[in-house]
Design an enzyme around this catalytic site. Structure first.
Site, PDB file in Angstrom:
ATOM      1  N   TYR B 124       0.843  -1.176   0.000  1.00 34.41           N
ATOM      2  CA  TYR B 124       0.000   0.000   0.000  1.00 34.41           C
ATOM      3  C   TYR B 124       0.886   1.236   0.000  1.00 34.41           C
ATOM      4  O   TYR B 124       1.765   1.379   0.862  1.00 34.41           O
ATOM      5  CB  TYR B 124      -0.924   0.041   1.226  1.00 34.41           C
ATOM      6  CG  TYR B 124      -1.832   1.231   1.147  1.00 34.41           C
ATOM      7  CD1 TYR B 124      -2.915   1.214   0.272  1.00 34.41           C
ATOM      8  CD2 TYR B 124      -1.573   2.395   1.856  1.00 34.41           C
ATOM      9  CE1 TYR B 124      -3.722   2.324   0.125  1.00 34.41           C
ATOM     10  CE2 TYR B 124      -2.372   3.506   1.716  1.00 34.41           C
ATOM     11  CZ  TYR B 124      -3.450   3.465   0.852  1.00 34.41           C
ATOM     12  OH  TYR B 124      -4.244   4.575   0.692  1.00 34.41           O
ATOM     13  N   ASN B 209      -2.775   6.405   6.549  1.00 30.65           N
ATOM     14  CA  ASN B 209      -3.416   7.230   7.576  1.00 30.65           C
ATOM     15  C   ASN B 209      -4.119   6.337   8.605  1.00 30.65           C
ATOM     16  O   ASN B 209      -3.981   5.115   8.578  1.00 30.65           O
ATOM     17  CB  ASN B 209      -4.389   8.225   6.930  1.00 30.65           C
ATOM     18  CG  ASN B 209      -5.510   7.510   6.172  1.00 30.65           C
ATOM     19  OD1 ASN B 209      -5.769   6.315   6.388  1.00 30.65           O
ATOM     20  ND2 ASN B 209      -6.164   8.224   5.286  1.00 30.65           N
ATOM     21  N   SER B 233       4.987   8.768  12.747  1.00 32.30           N
ATOM     22  CA  SER B 233       6.450   8.733  12.648  1.00 32.30           C
ATOM     23  C   SER B 233       7.081   9.578  13.752  1.00 32.30           C
ATOM     24  O   SER B 233       6.457  10.482  14.280  1.00 32.30           O
ATOM     25  CB  SER B 233       6.859   9.259  11.268  1.00 32.30           C
ATOM     26  OG  SER B 233       8.150   8.834  10.945  1.00 32.30           O
ATOM     27  N   GLN B 255      11.396  15.376  10.501  1.00 33.65           N
ATOM     28  CA  GLN B 255      10.416  14.451  11.040  1.00 33.65           C
ATOM     29  C   GLN B 255       9.086  15.141  11.265  1.00 33.65           C
ATOM     30  O   GLN B 255       8.021  14.607  10.940  1.00 33.65           O
ATOM     31  CB  GLN B 255      10.943  13.873  12.367  1.00 33.65           C
ATOM     32  CG  GLN B 255      10.168  12.692  12.841  1.00 33.65           C
ATOM     33  CD  GLN B 255      10.111  11.609  11.782  1.00 33.65           C
ATOM     34  OE1 GLN B 255      11.133  11.187  11.249  1.00 33.65           O
ATOM     35  NE2 GLN B 255       8.921  11.195  11.421  1.00 33.65           N
ATOM     36  N   HIS B 258       6.253  15.452   8.625  1.00 32.40           N
ATOM     37  CA  HIS B 258       5.492  14.282   8.169  1.00 32.40           C
ATOM     38  C   HIS B 258       4.008  14.420   8.455  1.00 32.40           C
ATOM     39  O   HIS B 258       3.170  14.091   7.622  1.00 32.40           O
ATOM     40  CB  HIS B 258       6.015  13.003   8.838  1.00 32.40           C
ATOM     41  CG  HIS B 258       7.026  12.286   8.012  1.00 32.40           C
ATOM     42  ND1 HIS B 258       6.752  11.822   6.753  1.00 32.40           N
ATOM     43  CD2 HIS B 258       8.316  11.968   8.254  1.00 32.40           C
ATOM     44  CE1 HIS B 258       7.833  11.242   6.248  1.00 32.40           C
ATOM     45  NE2 HIS B 258       8.805  11.321   7.135  1.00 32.40           N
ATOM     46  N   GLU B 322      11.425   5.278  16.801  1.00 33.44           N
ATOM     47  CA  GLU B 322      11.531   4.740  15.440  1.00 33.44           C
ATOM     48  C   GLU B 322      12.910   5.093  14.856  1.00 33.44           C
ATOM     49  O   GLU B 322      13.626   4.225  14.387  1.00 33.44           O
ATOM     50  CB  GLU B 322      10.409   5.343  14.592  1.00 33.44           C
ATOM     51  CG  GLU B 322      10.400   4.864  13.153  1.00 33.44           C
ATOM     52  CD  GLU B 322       9.448   5.674  12.285  1.00 33.44           C
ATOM     53  OE1 GLU B 322       8.951   6.731  12.753  1.00 33.44           O
ATOM     54  OE2 GLU B 322       9.215   5.262  11.130  1.00 33.44           O
ATOM     55  N   HIS B 323      13.241   6.381  14.902  1.00 31.37           N
ATOM     56  CA  HIS B 323      14.550   6.849  14.428  1.00 31.37           C
ATOM     57  C   HIS B 323      15.319   7.415  15.613  1.00 31.37           C
ATOM     58  O   HIS B 323      14.754   8.187  16.389  1.00 31.37           O
ATOM     59  CB  HIS B 323      14.411   7.974  13.400  1.00 31.37           C
ATOM     60  CG  HIS B 323      13.561   7.620  12.217  1.00 31.37           C
ATOM     61  ND1 HIS B 323      12.227   7.970  12.136  1.00 31.37           N
ATOM     62  CD2 HIS B 323      13.857   6.956  11.079  1.00 31.37           C
ATOM     63  CE1 HIS B 323      11.745   7.537  10.984  1.00 31.37           C
ATOM     64  NE2 HIS B 323      12.691   6.913  10.319  1.00 31.37           N
ATOM     65  N   ASP B 356      15.904   7.575   5.056  1.00 34.42           N
ATOM     66  CA  ASP B 356      14.557   7.633   4.478  1.00 34.42           C
ATOM     67  C   ASP B 356      14.583   7.334   2.982  1.00 34.42           C
ATOM     68  O   ASP B 356      13.611   6.837   2.430  1.00 34.42           O
ATOM     69  CB  ASP B 356      13.953   9.033   4.684  1.00 34.42           C
ATOM     70  CG  ASP B 356      13.577   9.288   6.132  1.00 34.42           C
ATOM     71  OD1 ASP B 356      13.410   8.315   6.877  1.00 34.42           O
ATOM     72  OD2 ASP B 356      13.446  10.470   6.509  1.00 34.42           O
ATOM     73  N   GLU B 410       3.604 -36.355  29.207  1.00 30.23           N
ATOM     74  CA  GLU B 410       2.581 -35.381  28.801  1.00 30.23           C
ATOM     75  C   GLU B 410       1.240 -36.073  28.552  1.00 30.23           C
ATOM     76  O   GLU B 410       0.305 -35.442  28.052  1.00 30.23           O
ATOM     77  CB  GLU B 410       3.047 -34.612  27.558  1.00 30.23           C
ATOM     78  CG  GLU B 410       4.129 -33.588  27.866  1.00 30.23           C
ATOM     79  CD  GLU B 410       4.323 -32.543  26.765  1.00 30.23           C
ATOM     80  OE1 GLU B 410       3.745 -32.693  25.669  1.00 30.23           O
ATOM     81  OE2 GLU B 410       5.070 -31.582  27.010  1.00 30.23           O
ATOM     82  N   HIS B 415       1.515 -40.073  20.619  1.00 29.12           N
ATOM     83  CA  HIS B 415       2.821 -39.500  20.264  1.00 29.12           C
ATOM     84  C   HIS B 415       3.924 -40.522  20.561  1.00 29.12           C
ATOM     85  O   HIS B 415       4.856 -40.708  19.788  1.00 29.12           O
ATOM     86  CB  HIS B 415       3.101 -38.230  21.075  1.00 29.12           C
ATOM     87  CG  HIS B 415       2.404 -37.007  20.565  1.00 29.12           C
ATOM     88  ND1 HIS B 415       1.042 -36.863  20.587  1.00 29.12           N
ATOM     89  CD2 HIS B 415       2.893 -35.856  20.010  1.00 29.12           C
ATOM     90  CE1 HIS B 415       0.716 -35.676  20.077  1.00 29.12           C
ATOM     91  NE2 HIS B 415       1.828 -35.051  19.727  1.00 29.12           N
TER      92      HIS B 415
END
Lengths: 430, 430
Positions: B124, B209, B233, B255, B258, B322-323, B356, B410, B415
């Site tokens: 997207y 968004n 961001s 930043q 944004h 994030e950064h 970026d 178990e 098994h």
């Protein structure tokens, strides 16, 4: 177990749909549990233990005395088995460590990734119909290799308020002492949001029933990381005429005994094998204690006879099984044809139980077709890879123009300016 | 930008909370959109384009003619920049390929992992306030290195029904031609569930968004894999007295431009730097076209003067940015102190814009504190690691007992039987 012969491709997608056990109002019920834990903390956890398990708890955390008692209860034979399994699991997961690769993408621009442990992880270990202590090995060993600082474990008690000795022993064998007597959706809420006794974690791991699974799904929606989306366990066996029908039946049953909602699928290019497997299933079913569960799972399951092994593999890739057994001659030749599967077992002696317990691979795997896009749990599940970059003055001169042009084209002029202002200083200095 | 001096540790957690833009009924709105796309497919997508974007679409898929026109519109300078950035991104992500390591955990038991591409991925790309063609490079290049079979791209049109030329050119430069004129929550629903024109994918990537983000969150809850949980961001800059105040201001603004919900944080052990950065912010703000957006973001942002760099680093690890820019002397020395961050920029010339666009690292990163448990997008995001195991007859003899003992403990006797039946055959054959 329904038997189908050469279904047309148009029917494959609907055959790949997993059975769903209906549970009305599941989401509402779990949301209420989560909200109550967020509001009332420990008090809510104790109330749920009383309401759901009829257990009145004073302390949520397991004491050192309880761990000592459990350690005495576990047999030397089981201790030895756990130790061998842990060794193999550790050996395989140690091999998943990655070396840092420093890449100079353009002169003066170096970039790399650094693996850093997720600090706080929470493990959920079910204790309901079977005490799944093996899952502690599968989750805690990679967490320890990763270097997680804190490993918290939640598991439900029995009606007497006790946790199964094998669970306490396995945790303590690995050095995990932060163990809480909390089960179900409320345990996930406690790990996600924290209570007075249980500090919140960064990521939650482990299997569980529908309530646990729904709770993990809901806390993930609120930003808490989880290991994998979950669904009932499943195996798909592909066999040719060289396979042993009694082995195949034993593998199908070892999956079917997990739960009534488990699904087992058997594909073959040898029609005569179908009847033989069916007879062996009937024979072996009589001997296992969980036959009633296995029979219900078999009722949701099917076998298909195809004309060719290629069709078996194509169907399997569409189904994307959690476990895939290739009981076919020279099975290694087919490795590159596997597109979607959680864990693959090659040949007649690689039974699924081996991977469930002791061969070294992880048994926390993507079910429900999630193998199309998810991997099973591994060392990767317990780390983040942080990227680093170092750009020298010359490096910025080399890529500055590129950044400026792109930032301007994206109409992000402050992005451009961060480069321009630096390049200007460099040219002023000359 | 609020300035704080030496806040006590008890206040750190609340400082680390990100600003949230309220959006009433967001979830209900998005659920309605998803349901409509699932029910009406292409028809719903066209109705939403008309309702939200005032665009009447005949074909959802972009034509070859439209791509040709876009290719002619993009300047040679931008084409060159995209080509250089693509080269660096490809170089860095190629380094993320892993070699298969075959591990013999115990004689006769070999285990390994194989990386297999996720077959169908959907990207997207937002086209709203800025045409983010750089994100196509960041997502499609690792997808191509992984070997994904199908890469589908959804992006919204402008009011005239056109997609920005730079987006179409970048996609076509990488050989992606499956491009759909669909934006918003409805694009995510189309990729997740499929429509008449758009085949469903296995995993969905890309920013957006609040509607896009909520839609990704909801389809993930239904088992569709997504790249990362998303949030606005953010950047955190740590600077000492050797830093350049004008550089810091430029990074904070790059930043802040944004979005109004972006957050920028500035930490320093040098009180005098705070005022200098503030003056530079005011000066630079006047020159950028998105000053109104940046000002709103700055209103949600803060700087802190601490007594020591260690406190700056501790706060940053709690914030999990994030950064993270380390504008400090000998910044490489602090690499091992970074516990939680998406991408780290070392020194005065490693500006965030470089990452970026063009240094080679990925810009799809964990926001909102998710860096505590998530990595950014990398080659790993486009593959599954399937485990394989081959157990020989001797191998099963070596671990058979271990499996039997654990399975019995178990209470999973089927098994155990899968091993017993095989060991019996082997002993009968002797």
């Amino acid at each position: 177990m329904k038997h189908i012969i050469n279904p047309p491709i148009s029917e494959w997608a609907s055959l790949c749909k997993r059975p769903i056990l209906p549970n009305e109002y599941l989401e509402e019920k779990v949301i209420n549990i989560i909200n109550k834990v967020q509001m009332d903390g420990d008090k809510a956890l104790k109330e749920f233990a009383l309401a759901f398990d009829k257990v009145s708890l004073i302390d949520l955390q397991v004491s050192a005395v309880e761990i000592d008692i459990a350690t005495n209860e576990v047999t030397a034979e089981l201790k030895e088995a756990i130790s061998i399994a842990a060794h193999n699991i550790r050996t395989f997961h140690l091999g998943q460590k990655e070396n840092e690769l420093i890449v100079e993408t353009i002169p003066g621009v170096t970039c790399w990734r650094k693996s850093v442990a997720i600090a706080n992880v929470g493990l959920y270990i079910p204790g309901g119909s079977a005490p799944l202590f093996s899952t502690i090995l599968m989750l805690a060993i990679p967490a320890q290799i990763a270097g997680c600082k804190r490993i918290s474990l939640c598991t439900p008690t029995d009606k007497n308020g006790n946790i199964h000795a094998s669970i306490l022993y396995t945790a303590s064998f690995l050095g995990i002492t932060e163990i809480y007597k909390v089960g179900g959706a409320q345990a996930i809420a406690a790990l996600a949001y924290g209570t007075q006794s249980i500090a919140k974690v960064d990521k939650i791991f482990g299997p569980g029933n529908q309530y646990v699974t729904k709770s993990k799904e809901l806390v993930q929606k609120n930003g808490i990381a989880i290991d994998l989306p979950a669904g009932p366990s499943e195996v798909l066996v592909i066999a040719d005429k060289n396979a042993d029908a009694s082995f195949i039946a034993s593998d199908l049953l070892s999956q079917a005994e997990h739960g009534a909602d488990s699904q087992v699928v058997f594909l073959t290019d040898d029609q005569t094998l179908v009847e033989k497997v069916k007879l062996n299933l009937l024979k072996q079913l009589k001997k296992i204690p969980r036959a009633d569960i296995a029979e219900k799972a078999l009722a949701n399951s099917f076998s298909i006879a195809f004309n060719s092994l290629q069709e078996c593999l194509d169907f399997s890739n569409l189904y994307a099984p959690e476990h895939l057994i290739l009981a076919i001659k020279e099975s290694e030749k087919y490795v590159d044809k596997i597109e979607n599967a959680g864990s693959v077992f090659l040949g007649n002696y690689s039974c699924e139980s081996a991977g469930d317990y002791a061969s070294g691979t992880n048994h926390t795997l993507p079910t429900n077709g999630y193998a199309r896009s998810y991997s099973g749990v591994s060392l990767d599940s317990f780390i983040k890879k942080i990227t680093f970059q170092k750009i020298t003055e010359d490096g910025l001169k080399n890529i500055g123009k590129t950044i400026e042009v792109m930032a301007e084209a994206e109409q992000l002029m402050a992005h451009k300016n961060a480069v321009t202002i630096r390049l200007k200083k460099l040219s002023d200095e000359q």
